[in-house]
Write an enzyme that holds these catalytic residues in place. Structure first.
Site, PDB file in Angstrom:
ATOM      1  CB  CYS B  49      75.215 104.803 -19.474  1.00 48.70           C
ATOM      2  SG  CYS B  49      75.765 103.824 -18.060  1.00 48.70           S
ATOM      3  CG  ASP B  56      76.887 108.728 -20.411  1.00 50.44           C
ATOM      4  OD1 ASP B  56      76.283 109.226 -19.436  1.00 50.44           O
ATOM      5  OD2 ASP B  56      77.343 107.574 -20.401  1.00 50.44           O
TER       6      ASP B  56
END
Ligand SMILES: [Ca+2]
Ligand SMILES: [Ca+2]
Ligand SMILES: [Ca+2]
Ligand SMILES: [Ca+2]
Ligand SMILES: [Ca+2]
Ligand SMILES: [Ca+2]
Ligand SMILES: [Ca+2]
Ligand SMILES: [Ca+2]
Ligand SMILES: [Ca+2]
Ligand SMILES: [Ca+2]
Ligand SMILES: [Ca+2]
Ligand SMILES: [Ca+2]
Ligand SMILES: [Ca+2]
Ligand SMILES: [Ca+2]
Ligand SMILES: [Ca+2]
Ligand SMILES: [Ca+2]
Lengths: 151, 151, 151, 151, 151, 151, 151, 151, 151, 151
Positions: B49, B56
């Site tokens: 992120c 992620d």
């Protein structure tokens, strides 16, 4: 059914402001001499995170072996709804619901599975029972499928 | 297969430090005169992120109709692995992968589905294609089951 | 919740550079006198192959019966994220995570299932527990569906 | 990992001409003092029918509790591939694979499930273990769904 | 059925040494005046990687709309088995099977889906059809579930 | 991402008291020139029945094709959470969420599926889109399995 | 394999006119000294209702632990096919098949599950085993999903 | 219902000796002026292989849009049962059932899916319809899951 | 909501003695200017066979696009319950429910799927809609899984 | 089969007006000397709520180990149908059915699972057995999937 259970069934009732204010009704087990198990599934449970105030959601499954009392199902629904604006950690919340039912119903045995929605990519499940499953009573697996992410 | 594809297959290779450094190899389509579609599924995709630096994860599905070139599968794997330490928003990251493949392969058509793991209880899916699916080519549904929470 | 758990919840934190650098926080079990089990599912785990340097992915499921301490969930997330650039074999990695949790939490019992993505067409699963499941505690099956290839 | 395992990982290797010629490598269990179980799933297994010479296919699942040795996964893959041109009945083939692993790894315990594709409308499954599952070790169900025909 | 189809049904036959040596038998469509579709599913397909010599596996689904000829099912089985010791890339192999059937059967239309087992964590699917699905003929989706990794 | 989106990401925020008080943030589409679709799944939605005051629950799926703006995902989460103490009928609530997003994002197209939990044994689903799906954009089926009762 | 088993494999054979006329062949267990279990699934079983003469259908699953003999699979197929024109009640038919196999194979243990298609909206399942499952042998659950009606 | 339909419902009837001897009853469509579709699922279909005499099994799904006549369901059941001792190839058998229904019912449109159990590891599906699905009538997908082998 | 809908919600009501006696309430569509679809799923439907008097069961799914009126959900429930002691054939019953709703609601469009439980091993499904699905409105597939027998 | 069972099979019968009026027929167990289990699944069960008069629905699964008697299946169907206009609470109704069967059949053992459709968002399941499952008899799990709400 007897006592206050029959009066509540069929009426709309306000959500109690907190678990403490909620009243758990009980009705006499019509088969008090017979040992069996009852399961409630509550996929519509929500509470608040006590640190961030954000909503939490859980899928709850409750199994119990009544002794003298059954829980009145509408009062159970309202009791669970009373967590809506209540802050509680996952582990504590799940076990507290079980303990409240045990105090009120004095069952032979009770089990709860709290299957919480993921936070930070990681869901928490909480599994509690009052002791070993009673001999000779049939308690099927709760069989909630595990969280699997995507794909 | 031809060009650098055959040389890469069967060797261990270092993960490129960034998507920019990754090299996407291509090989000539052995059936260049025939119109068909190819699907890659990459359930092992991870990036960072760009705001929080947290990892992620996504499940990616890529469909394309080659014109002259096929993507060499090992270089595709390394290209996807190069996002491991790369910061990117879900929407941007998914579309960028598609555009990079389009630039390199000049396919007749390309589609990508990015199925991201939930953040804050809400997953994001990104669906991109270069244009209408070409007439007469068979492109099956990607069929990734929707996110469902618990229960 | 108490100690450093509450302070961490809600803050963004950097991924520790290695498992050794990661700090596993613990909070006092609010129901220390009650025996129950907690499950964490981490479908977003990744590490590196120590021989080839290629990324590995796993779906982890951890069950434990706390004694005095619960693991603080955000620090668990960061600990698991710290394997991102860490080389480890499947069997070793899975068991090490369990042992680290055991050292920190001193639980009554702990179990881990490491369900690794296939390499060479063959996935490896690792199943470890600290000993027989404790009597009278309910530990449901982890129920992760088996790998099935295609079709 | 140690011995020949590390050298084989990452190299392409020829398929052995027969199970007899295949070499099963082993590596020292890094957690030899810890009792745990390992599962391999091999959905890409094929051999030949010794009577008709027609190909047979199976989905194999192998669970074992190592004592001193782990099987090196690439050599396991090649060993299973060596049945490609080998004639063997379903029952015999499945049990032989188990026995070969037992001889080489001297595990505390081993289990194999051979889930064969149907012939004449009737699939055969073979279930073998070296003895009762060891006390205190967690061995999840293999959970392969039963054959169901059509519909 | 007619021609060589009826003679082959019920006899054991040797696997042809290569696709080139395999003979695809055809029988006259008993409903040649009627337009309909036929689907074969071959979940037991295997070939070799032309670069590494390692086995590859696929789940194949073939749909076609016959004009004058049906494929004789046992010869189709032997033709597919002839890839057992044959090296072919995924894309090429899938399309070649389709083209061979088209040459032999001269169907109104044909479609093949090749769903290959993952290599390097990424499976390849190949989707080919000879042209747009013919008007007014019912061709259901092949509905093969997508690859999903673990969890 | 830009504007207030980046500032909100990573902070804890109070649940707005009502949908009217909730602020929907938007960020510039980094691929404004490219046409693609984004899906949000919100399985943690709850509101109140305006007649009985009882909680209602829904599983929401929102697809949209951005023009200039993307919705900032954390503000979307807070907006949806603002229905927690808000009374709304199923049909009205679902369509209102869509209209609010349309007003704020001015997308090329938007679709919402509201899959409500059963009341009186009968669930209601609401399906709304702003118009025909735009040509050439890929919008996969939402694929939420139908309610099925028990058994 | 030995005796008449090997001679039957690969030949077409007529369906016996009745179960009594069917011959169950057996072959020596190549691993007679090893204790393991074998499962046959027969989803293509049909008999006749002895009262109405209407066809009945069942999905049969047979597990057994051989002692000296294995059942020859083609003769098993023909034996099961011999019920095609035979009248039998569900309970009787299922148990009779088990008893016939026990008489012929003298296994250490045998289990049959007969999962009959519904009549009058209610399916009957019959579960029989010759005694407690033998200690130390692995007999997985048959795992046939329960009948569920519609929806 | 009218004609012979009502008389047959509730009586036991003998299985016709062949499809030719079976009588397909029809009843007047009570909604003859309304265009709608009817689906029958027959998972209990069996016939004989005309070459080997071995039983074949299929799962049949029939959709039709009646004009003036509905098929009487019990006579349909008996007609399908009449294939029990009848030899027929998969393609021919499936299409013949459709044609017989078309001749008797003169429907606006009819579709049949014949999903045959595998022979030699390869199942055959046959898909036939009388022409394009009529405009404005809703014909859902038959949705029979594809054959998948094992695992 | 308006008219009699709001008064009925929350009250217990007697089941009407027949469909004719049941009153279908309607409420004004709060979004009358907006075109959208609503789905009701009624898995608890039962009626009687008009010939034998035996109970029949169905899973009903109703989709409609309201113009001015929404059906009041409690009156819909009572209307469906009124078939409990009512005799009706499957085809007729399903279409009649649709026609009654159309008469009362005057919707832009309506679809019903009646998925009946099997009789004689063969379930009947009835699919009706008032005409082609309206342009630009999103009507997802009903997605009720097909009947599959056992196994 | 014997006694009144054989006479009832194949005849249409009126639904008894109440459970008390229903006659449960029994037939002699043809394998009285053999211990086995029988399962009935009744997904078409309905009764009335004794407080509100509204219909209730359940999916019932009954397992029993016969001693001398089997239940005649058609009389079981009629007995279950006799609850159609009968008021009963979930717990009481489920256990009563079991007790009635026990009184009539004097089985070695009996189990019932009553899986009731949700009311107020919460389904109730009732699990009863006459005592511990008898040693050495095989009683598979009922395996009814848990209620899961939506999504
Ligand atoms: Ca009691
Ligand atoms: Ca090309
Ligand atoms: Ca504790
Ligand atoms: Ca060890
Ligand atoms: Ca079937
Ligand atoms: Ca033709
Ligand atoms: Ca995954
Ligand atoms: Ca844009
Ligand atoms: Ca149902
Ligand atoms: Ca033996
Ligand atoms: Ca008509
Ligand atoms: Ca497979
Ligand atoms: Ca409207
Ligand atoms: Ca079946
Ligand atoms: Ca008995
Ligand atoms: Ca849910």
């Amino acid at each position: 059914m007897s006592e206050d259970g029959a009066t509540m069934l069929g009426r709309a009732s306000a959500i109690p402001a907190s678990p403490e204010e909620a009243v758990l009704d009980r009705v006499r087990d019509p088969h008090a001499a017979i040992r069996y198990a009852v399961r409630f599934v509550a996929p519509e449970f929500t509470s608040l995170c006590p640190v961030t105030g954000q909503p939490d959601f859980a899928h709850l499954v409750i199994d119990y072996v009544p002794r003298e009392w059954l829980v009145e199902s509408k009062s159970l629904k309202l009791y669970l709804a009373s967590f809506r604006n209540h802050g509680a950690f996952h582990e504590e919340c799940t076990v507290s619901i079980a303990r409240r039912l045990v105090d009120r119903l004095e069952p032979e045995w009770l089990r709860i599975g709290g299957y919480w929605y993921p936070r930070g990519g990681i869901p928490i499940d909480v599994f509690y029972q009052t002791g070993p499953a009673p001999e000779g009573i049939w308690i099927p697996d709760q069989g909630v499928p595990p969280y699997r992410g995507r794909g």
